[in-house]
Each structure stands twice: as structure tokens, then as C-alpha cells.
Design a protein around this motif. Structure first.
Motif, PDB file in Angstrom:
ATOM      1  N   ARG A   1      -6.253  16.787   1.459  1.00 16.86           N
ATOM      2  CA  ARG A   1      -5.213  17.336   2.315  1.00 16.86           C
ATOM      3  C   ARG A   1      -5.801  18.248   3.400  1.00 16.86           C
ATOM      4  O   ARG A   1      -5.327  18.295   4.534  1.00 16.86           O
ATOM      5  CB  ARG A   1      -4.252  18.143   1.443  1.00 16.86           C
ATOM      6  N   THR A   2      -6.903  18.939   3.024  1.00 19.56           N
ATOM      7  CA  THR A   2      -7.524  19.862   3.973  1.00 19.56           C
ATOM      8  C   THR A   2      -8.239  19.121   5.104  1.00 19.56           C
ATOM      9  O   THR A   2      -8.726  19.742   6.034  1.00 19.56           O
ATOM     10  CB  THR A   2      -8.570  20.710   3.232  1.00 19.56           C
TER      11      THR A   2
ATOM     12  N   SER B   1      -3.202   4.796   2.779  1.00 16.16           N
ATOM     13  CA  SER B   1      -4.258   5.014   3.783  1.00 16.16           C
ATOM     14  C   SER B   1      -4.332   6.475   4.231  1.00 16.16           C
ATOM     15  O   SER B   1      -5.353   6.895   4.747  1.00 16.16           O
ATOM     16  CB  SER B   1      -4.064   4.097   4.985  1.00 16.16           C
ATOM     17  N   ARG B   2      -3.288   7.262   3.992  1.00 10.02           N
ATOM     18  CA  ARG B   2      -3.375   8.668   4.382  1.00 10.02           C
ATOM     19  C   ARG B   2      -4.357   9.440   3.497  1.00 10.02           C
ATOM     20  O   ARG B   2      -4.735  10.562   3.812  1.00 10.02           O
ATOM     21  CB  ARG B   2      -1.996   9.338   4.344  1.00 10.02           C
ATOM     22  N   LEU B   3      -4.784   8.810   2.386  1.00 10.36           N
ATOM     23  CA  LEU B   3      -5.749   9.459   1.494  1.00 10.36           C
ATOM     24  C   LEU B   3      -7.186   9.136   1.903  1.00 10.36           C
ATOM     25  O   LEU B   3      -8.131   9.441   1.182  1.00 10.36           O
ATOM     26  CB  LEU B   3      -5.513   9.011   0.044  1.00 10.36           C
ATOM     27  N   MET B   4      -7.330   8.448   3.053  1.00 16.72           N
ATOM     28  CA  MET B   4      -8.669   8.097   3.522  1.00 16.72           C
ATOM     29  C   MET B   4      -8.764   8.405   5.008  1.00 16.72           C
ATOM     30  O   MET B   4      -7.745   8.452   5.695  1.00 16.72           O
ATOM     31  CB  MET B   4      -8.922   6.607   3.289  1.00 16.72           C
ATOM     32  N   PRO B   5     -10.005   8.564   5.504  1.00 11.90           N
ATOM     33  CA  PRO B   5     -10.125   8.789   6.953  1.00 11.90           C
ATOM     34  C   PRO B   5      -9.692   7.535   7.713  1.00 11.90           C
ATOM     35  O   PRO B   5      -9.735   6.430   7.135  1.00 11.90           O
ATOM     36  CB  PRO B   5     -11.614   9.062   7.164  1.00 11.90           C
ATOM     37  N   PRO B   6      -9.308   7.661   8.969  1.00 19.09           N
ATOM     38  CA  PRO B   6      -8.833   6.491   9.716  1.00 19.09           C
ATOM     39  C   PRO B   6      -9.862   5.358   9.679  1.00 19.09           C
ATOM     40  O   PRO B   6     -11.054   5.591   9.838  1.00 19.09           O
ATOM     41  CB  PRO B   6      -8.682   7.022  11.151  1.00 19.09           C
ATOM     42  N   GLY B   7      -9.361   4.163   9.445  1.00 18.07           N
ATOM     43  CA  GLY B   7     -10.248   2.989   9.465  1.00 18.07           C
ATOM     44  C   GLY B   7     -10.813   2.637   8.099  1.00 18.07           C
ATOM     45  O   GLY B   7     -11.189   1.496   7.834  1.00 18.07           O
TER      46      GLY B   7
ATOM     47  N   GLY C   1       0.805  -1.223   0.000  1.00 18.64           N
ATOM     48  CA  GLY C   1       0.000   0.000   0.000  1.00 18.64           C
ATOM     49  C   GLY C   1       0.836   1.270   0.000  1.00 18.64           C
ATOM     50  O   GLY C   1       0.314   2.371   0.206  1.00 18.64           O
ATOM     51  N   VAL C   2       2.162   1.126  -0.238  1.00 19.03           N
ATOM     52  CA  VAL C   2       3.020   2.319  -0.252  1.00 19.03           C
ATOM     53  C   VAL C   2       2.941   2.956  -1.649  1.00 19.03           C
ATOM     54  O   VAL C   2       3.095   2.276  -2.660  1.00 19.03           O
ATOM     55  CB  VAL C   2       4.484   1.950   0.084  1.00 19.03           C
ATOM     56  N   ILE C   3       2.678   4.255  -1.683  1.00 19.01           N
ATOM     57  CA  ILE C   3       2.461   4.947  -2.956  1.00 19.01           C
ATOM     58  C   ILE C   3       3.764   5.028  -3.743  1.00 19.01           C
ATOM     59  O   ILE C   3       4.797   5.454  -3.217  1.00 19.01           O
ATOM     60  CB  ILE C   3       1.890   6.354  -2.710  1.00 19.01           C
ATOM     61  N   GLN C   4       3.685   4.580  -5.016  1.00 18.74           N
ATOM     62  CA  GLN C   4       4.861   4.611  -5.885  1.00 18.74           C
ATOM     63  C   GLN C   4       4.755   5.767  -6.874  1.00 18.74           C
ATOM     64  O   GLN C   4       5.756   6.307  -7.312  1.00 18.74           O
ATOM     65  CB  GLN C   4       4.977   3.306  -6.680  1.00 18.74           C
ATOM     66  N   SER C   5       3.534   6.056  -7.287  1.00 14.84           N
ATOM     67  CA  SER C   5       3.374   7.168  -8.221  1.00 14.84           C
ATOM     68  C   SER C   5       2.004   7.792  -8.013  1.00 14.84           C
ATOM     69  O   SER C   5       1.054   7.133  -7.583  1.00 14.84           O
ATOM     70  CB  SER C   5       3.633   6.669  -9.638  1.00 14.84           C
ATOM     71  N   PHE C   6       1.901   9.079  -8.324  1.00 14.69           N
ATOM     72  CA  PHE C   6       0.721   9.865  -7.987  1.00 14.69           C
ATOM     73  C   PHE C   6       0.489  10.828  -9.147  1.00 14.69           C
ATOM     74  O   PHE C   6       1.316  11.710  -9.391  1.00 14.69           O
ATOM     75  CB  PHE C   6       1.055  10.622  -6.686  1.00 14.69           C
ATOM     76  N   SER C   7      -0.604  10.614  -9.895  1.00 20.83           N
ATOM     77  CA  SER C   7      -0.783  11.403 -11.121  1.00 20.83           C
ATOM     78  C   SER C   7      -1.197  12.842 -10.802  1.00 20.83           C
ATOM     79  O   SER C   7      -1.590  13.152  -9.674  1.00 20.83           O
ATOM     80  CB  SER C   7      -1.848  10.755 -12.004  1.00 20.83           C
ATOM     81  N   GLU C   8      -1.148  13.682 -11.847  1.00 26.65           N
ATOM     82  CA  GLU C   8      -1.519  15.089 -11.659  1.00 26.65           C
ATOM     83  C   GLU C   8      -2.971  15.220 -11.228  1.00 26.65           C
ATOM     84  O   GLU C   8      -3.321  16.045 -10.389  1.00 26.65           O
ATOM     85  CB  GLU C   8      -1.329  15.845 -12.980  1.00 26.65           C
ATOM     86  N   SER C   9      -3.824  14.324 -11.835  1.00 27.49           N
ATOM     87  CA  SER C   9      -5.240  14.406 -11.452  1.00 27.49           C
ATOM     88  C   SER C   9      -5.412  13.974 -10.004  1.00 27.49           C
ATOM     89  O   SER C   9      -6.287  14.483  -9.302  1.00 27.49           O
ATOM     90  CB  SER C   9      -6.107  13.573 -12.387  1.00 27.49           C
ATOM     91  N   ALA C  10      -4.545  13.046  -9.538  1.00 28.61           N
ATOM     92  CA  ALA C  10      -4.613  12.652  -8.122  1.00 28.61           C
ATOM     93  C   ALA C  10      -4.238  13.846  -7.249  1.00 28.61           C
ATOM     94  O   ALA C  10      -4.830  14.070  -6.197  1.00 28.61           O
ATOM     95  CB  ALA C  10      -3.678  11.482  -7.865  1.00 28.61           C
ATOM     96  N   GLU C  11      -3.277  14.624  -7.727  1.00 27.61           N
ATOM     97  CA  GLU C  11      -2.892  15.827  -6.970  1.00 27.61           C
ATOM     98  C   GLU C  11      -4.076  16.775  -6.858  1.00 27.61           C
ATOM     99  O   GLU C  11      -4.331  17.361  -5.816  1.00 27.61           O
ATOM    100  CB  GLU C  11      -1.723  16.541  -7.659  1.00 27.61           C
ATOM    101  N   ARG C  12      -4.820  16.878  -7.980  1.00 22.26           N
ATOM    102  CA  ARG C  12      -5.976  17.791  -7.973  1.00 22.26           C
ATOM    103  C   ARG C  12      -7.056  17.277  -7.014  1.00 22.26           C
ATOM    104  O   ARG C  12      -7.644  18.032  -6.255  1.00 22.26           O
ATOM    105  CB  ARG C  12      -6.566  17.900  -9.384  1.00 22.26           C
ATOM    106  N   VAL C  13      -7.306  15.951  -7.062  1.00 22.35           N
ATOM    107  CA  VAL C  13      -8.389  15.393  -6.244  1.00 22.35           C
ATOM    108  C   VAL C  13      -8.046  15.469  -4.760  1.00 22.35           C
ATOM    109  O   VAL C  13      -8.863  15.888  -3.943  1.00 22.35           O
ATOM    110  CB  VAL C  13      -8.679  13.929  -6.661  1.00 22.35           C
ATOM    111  N   PHE C  14      -6.819  15.054  -4.411  1.00 25.89           N
ATOM    112  CA  PHE C  14      -6.493  14.933  -2.981  1.00 25.89           C
ATOM    113  C   PHE C  14      -5.818  16.185  -2.398  1.00 25.89           C
ATOM    114  O   PHE C  14      -5.771  16.350  -1.192  1.00 25.89           O
ATOM    115  CB  PHE C  14      -5.584  13.726  -2.751  1.00 25.89           C
TER     116      PHE C  14
ATOM    117  N   ALA D   1       5.296  14.625  -4.722  1.00 24.77           N
ATOM    118  CA  ALA D   1       6.506  14.575  -3.892  1.00 24.77           C
ATOM    119  C   ALA D   1       6.153  14.346  -2.429  1.00 24.77           C
ATOM    120  O   ALA D   1       6.906  13.716  -1.685  1.00 24.77           O
ATOM    121  CB  ALA D   1       7.265  15.888  -4.045  1.00 24.77           C
ATOM    122  N   GLU D   2       4.986  14.847  -2.014  1.00 29.70           N
ATOM    123  CA  GLU D   2       4.618  14.719  -0.601  1.00 29.70           C
ATOM    124  C   GLU D   2       4.120  13.324  -0.241  1.00 29.70           C
ATOM    125  O   GLU D   2       4.258  12.886   0.907  1.00 29.70           O
ATOM    126  CB  GLU D   2       3.523  15.740  -0.249  1.00 29.70           C
ATOM    127  N   VAL D   3       3.498  12.646  -1.217  1.00 31.35           N
ATOM    128  CA  VAL D   3       2.876  11.370  -0.827  1.00 31.35           C
ATOM    129  C   VAL D   3       3.612  10.130  -1.327  1.00 31.35           C
ATOM    130  O   VAL D   3       3.410   9.043  -0.771  1.00 31.35           O
ATOM    131  CB  VAL D   3       1.400  11.290  -1.287  1.00 31.35           C
TER     132      VAL D   3
END
Ligand code: ADP
Length: 503
Positions: free
Chosen positions: A213-214, A183-189, A157-170, A175-177
Motif C-alpha cells: 500500500r505504501t 493488479s493493484r497489488l503489483m507495480p504497473p505492467g 482478476g477481481v479480488i473476491q477474498s483477501f486473507s488476514e496474512s494478505a492484509e499484513r503483506v500488502f 474491505a479496501e481491495v
């Protein structure tokens, strides 16, 4: 590594192409080095003596390594010739010198052959890397234009790549993720829901909650696919942000609820009119009979029978008025949103009283032809009655101004074993200006029409997983038809009913 030789940017190393193997420069360098070495060997011949060929070895290898097979061959030829000549100073017999030169040439040829193999491998690797880089660039370009976010993770589950649209959505940058857990892209649990109960997530599609992120959470659809890369198993996770889709659905539901409310207020208003009109007759009759009874009593010229008759007629009319009220109230309040097995014929017969009232005012004839056998459908009785009354009212309004005024209401079992209901009339048919949007709200040709009746009617049929459409009637006007699945055939037909296009 091949980028070293091609000068292309591959794994991040930009290289110098001046000494690329096989280039004229490399060969000139090989010749130059060989000549330099020959000169040095000549100058130092007393020191090296018989070992003069050993001096050639590093030059030969350097030419092979940097210049490739042709440079190595050139260097071999030059150094062998130079060695043969330099050996004349050692005083060795000619045959021995030729032998030493031959050994050098054979070694040189072996180095040349080795260089060929090494360079062929390097070239193939360079092409492969260039090819991969090109494909990666194309894939990346493709991924950046799709609206869905794409995240690549490893099996942990470790992020290897993150597209530009993923940057827009999340709201995170790649570089940060990259390198952190998905799992950091979802609420706990919530990540437990992604992996399910330990099943392989490959090929799964799930509706989950994402977290930006917010910290804001949002509904998302997550599709997971597994890929193999370099012996590793990776997961491509495609995330669709459902925020706007769900907002649109909610708005749609609200609109429908509003429409249903407006329509029911509208039809209750009409019912009140019918009620007032219908009650007027029996109540004025009651009043007349009672007035007559009062006159008779006042003049005391009564014969007992007349008084009893007048009062009992008044009573009859009052009972009739009460029945009208009860029927209408019953119609509006009984039943509910629950769909259950109901006879379609029985449902229709319960509203023939209202249809008869509407038809009588328009001097129209109503003919029923209801299927006599099993006509049980899963239906909300009140909703289907609203539907029938609505179609009948439209038909009666359509025929009102025409000399021939006929309305047919029929049910029968169609070729797909569904119950087909037809409400058709002898009116003018559908006006071409509304035919394309007949079942949409606000489509009306009537000066005071709200254009809601057919829209609500189609929603009711849709609620029952049925289908509604209009076609020309054999009576000359419009035929509104709708099909409902028979109670026993519900499962078998649901697939078909869902797939049909509603007009
Ligand atoms: P409204 O009756 O308020 O106009 P409806 O949704 O009930 O709204 O009907 C929309 C339009 O469809 C009507 O204005 C009319 O032009 C047309 N229509 C409906 N039923 C018939 C019919 N039986 N014959 C001809 N036109 C019809």
C-alpha cells in the motif's frame, strides 16, 4: 433462507425460533387459531352459511406454512370437526355435511403432505448452509494462521477474498481491495507477467514483484490454483513475501565472498612464507658463489675453470629462484572462475610441487595414486588446486607430530562413474569436538587456526555440484573424499549430485 427456521446466522439474517416448525408452540398456535376461527365462524354463521369451510382455508395454509405438517394436520382435524358441527346450522342433510367435511379433510391432508415436502427441503437446505458455514469458518481459521497471503480472484482478476496474512503483506484491508483488480497489488505492467503469455495460470508458480500500500515494491513468489465454485471459475493466489529470504541469500553470498577473500589472503600469506623460505636457499647459494668468485678475482689466483663454474652455478640458482616465483605467480593468477573440461590428474600434478615443499618441512612422505584413464572433469582449475592444497596442508599439519607421517593422494572412478579423490593421512583422525561442524566456518582445533579451510573447500566442491565428506582412513588418520562428475556424465549425474547431503 433456512436460517429463518433454524435461528442460525447464515446469510446474515438472524431469525426468530419461537415459531419454528414442529415445535409445541407452533402446534398450540395452530390449535388456538383453529378454535378462534371456529368461534368466529359460529358468530358469523348467518353470513357464511354453506361456505363455512372456506374460512378454514387460510388458517390451514398458515398452520402448514408456519407450523409444519403436524400443525396442518391438527388444524385440519379441528376445523373439519368444527365445520361439521357448524354445518348443522345450515340445515343440510347429514350425508351432504359429511361429504363437505370429507372434502375439507382431503384438502387438509394434501396441504399437510405438501407442507411435509416443503419442510423436508427447508431442513436439508438449512443443514447444507450450516455445513458450508462451518467449513468456511474452519477454512478461514486455517488460512489466517498460515504466513502466506491468500487472495481469491475471479477469472477477470477481481479480488473476491483477501486473507488476514494478505492484509499484513500488502498493507491493504480486505474491505479496501475486495472487488478491485489484483493488479493493484503489483507495480504497473507486472500483472502481464502473472498471466504469462495468455497461458492458463492454473498450477503456475512465478517470482514476481509485488507492491504494498505504501508503494514499496518487494519480491514475491506467486502460486496460482483454479477452483470451481457455484459454476464460476475462481483462482486462489498464494503469495509468499520473499523479502527476508532474498535478504538472507544476499547476506549468505556476502559472507561467502568475505570468507573466500579472507581465505585467499590467508593462503597468499602462506604462499609468501613458502616463497621466502624456498628462495632463501637458492639466493644464499647465489650469494656464496658470487662471493667465492669475487675472492678468486681479488686474489687473482684463479684458474679459469673455477671462475666459470662459480658464476654458472650462481646463474643456475638464480634461474631456479625465478622458476619458483613464476610457478607460484602462475598458480595464483592463471585460470579463473570459468569451469571447463580439465584432467583431474593434471590439476593435481600442477600443485605437487607445493605439497612436496610442505611435506618436506614436516618430513612426511607423499604417495600419489592417480587414475590413469579418462579423468576429465568440468572444473575451475585454480579452485580445485586450492582445495587439494588445503586438504594436503591440513593432513600434513595433522601428521607433523606423529612418528609415522604419510599422506596419500589418490583418484579413481567410483561405482557411479564419478571421479573420487581421496586425501588421507596417518595422523590422529578428526577431533570429536569439531567432527559435527567440520565444514562450517570457524571450526578449528588449532591455536592459530582460522577454521576456514574446510568451509571454503566445501564451498568449492559445492560450486562443482560435487560432494565432500570425511571418513576414517586405512592409514589410521582422516580421509577427506570428494566426488566430481566426469565431463561426459555431467547431465546424467547433476540430479544425483544435487540431492546428496553434504557433511
Ligand atoms: P584450520 O586449519 O584453520 O583449523 P580447517 O577448516 O582447515 O581450519 O580445519 C578445521 C579443523 O579440522 C582443524 O582445526 C582440525 O581440527 C580438523 N582437521 C582438518 N583436517 C584434518 C586432518 N587431516 N586430520 C585431523 N584433523 C583435521
Amino acid at each position: 433462507m433456512a436460517g429463518l427456521w433454524t435461528g442460525k446466522r447464515t446469510t446474515g439474517v438472524v431469525t426468530n425460533s419461537a415459531l419454528a416448525p414442529g415445535t409445541v408452540r407452533a402446534h398450540v398456535l395452530a390449535v388456538g387459531l383453529s378454535a378462534l376461527l371456529a368461534a368466529a365462524a359460529y358468530a358469523l354463521r348467518p353470513v357464511f352459511g354453506h361456505s363455512v369451510y372456506l374460512l378454514g382455508a387460510p388458517v390451514l395454509l398458515a398452520c402448514a406454512w408456519f407450523g409444519g405438517p403436524l400443525s396442518a394436520a391438527l388444524a385440519t382435524a379441528l376445523l373439519a370437526a368444527a365445520g361439521l358441527w357448524l354445518d348443522t346450522f345450515t340445515g343440510l342433510p347429514l350425508a351432504e355435511r359429511i361429504g363437505r367435511a370429507a372434502v375439507f379433510v382431503i384438502t387438509g391432508l394434501a396441504v399437510t403432505a405438501g407442507a411435509r415436502v416443503v419442510f423436508a427441503q427447508r431442513r436439508a437446505a438449512a443443514e447444507l448452509i450450516a455445513d458450508q458455514a462451518e467449513r468456511e469458518a474452519l477454512l478461514q481459521a486455517g488460512l489466517e494462521i498460515v504466513a502466506d497471503a491468500l487472495v481469491l480472484t475471479d477469472e477477470g482478476g477481481v479480488i473476491q477474498s483477501f486473507s488476514e496474512s494478505a492484509e499484513r503483506v500488502f498493507g491493504w484491508t480486505a474491505a479496501e481491495v475486495v472487488g478491485t483488480s489484483f493488479s493493484r497489488l503489483m507495480p504497473p505492467g507486472e500483472d502481464a507477467a502473472l498471466t504469462g503469455d495468455g497461458d492458463d495460470p492454473d498450477g503456475s508458480t512465478r517470482q514476481l514483484t509485488g507492491r504494498r500500500r505504501t508503494g514499496e515494491t518487494f519480491p514475491m513468489e506467486v502460486r496460482v490454483g483454479a477452483v470451481r465454485s457455484g459454476g464460476r471459475r475462481l483462482f486462489t493466489i498464494v503469495v509468499r513475501d520473499l523479502t527476508s529470504v532474498q535478504a538472507a541469500e544476499r547476506r549468505n553470498e556476502e559472507l561467502r565472498a568475505q570468507l573466500a577473500h579472507v581465505w585467499s589472503a590467508h593462503s597468499m600469506g602462506e604462499m609468501a612464507q613458502v616463497l621466502a623460505h624456498e628462495l632463501n636457499q637458492p639466493l644464499s647459494a647465489v650469494a656464496n658463489y658470487l662471493r667465492a668468485a669475487r675472492n678468486m678475482i681479488a686474489k687473482m689466483e684463479l684458474r679459469n675453470d673455477d671462475l666459470v663454474d662459480a658464476v654458472s652455478r650462481a646463474g643456475d640458482q638464480a634461474v631456479r629462484a625465478g622458476e619458483i616465483i613464476r610457478t607460484l605467480r602462475d598458480l595464483a593468477t592463471r585460470g579463473g572462475a570459468l569451469q571447463k573440461p580439465e584432467s583431474l590428474g593434471a590439476i593435481i600434478r600442477e600443485v605437487d610441487f607445493i605439497i612436496a615443499l610442505m611435506a618436506r618441512d614436516a618430513h612426511a612422505r607423499v604417495v600419489y595414486d592417480l587414475h590413469k584413464g579418462d579423468d576429465v572433469v568440468i572444473a575451475d582449475r585454480i579452485q580445485i588446486q586450492q582445495l587439494i592444497v588445503n586438504l594436503a596442508r591440513n593432513a600434513i599439519e595433522a601428521i607433523a607430530k606423529y612418528p609415522r607421517r604419510q599422506l596419500n593422494i589418490s583418484t579413481h572412478v567410483d561405482s557411479r562413474n564419478q571421479i573420487l579423490t581421496t586425501v588421507e593421512d596417518s595422523g590422529p583422525g578428526i577431533d570429536p569436538s569439531v567432527v559435527d561442524r567440520l565444514f562450517q566456518p570457524l571450526a578449528s582445533t588449532k591455536p592459530e587456526g582460522m577454521g576456514l579451510g574446510l568451509s571454503i573447500s566445501s564451498a568449492i566442491v559445492e560450486n562443482h555440484r560435487g560432494r565432500i565428506w570425511v571418513e576414517p582412513s586405512r592409514l589410521g588418520g582422516a580421509a577427506f573424499c570428494f566426488v566430481l562428475a566426469r565431463a561426459g556424465a555431467d547431465d546424467e549425474l547433476s540430479g544425483r549430485a544435487d540431492g546428496v547431503r553434504r557433511r
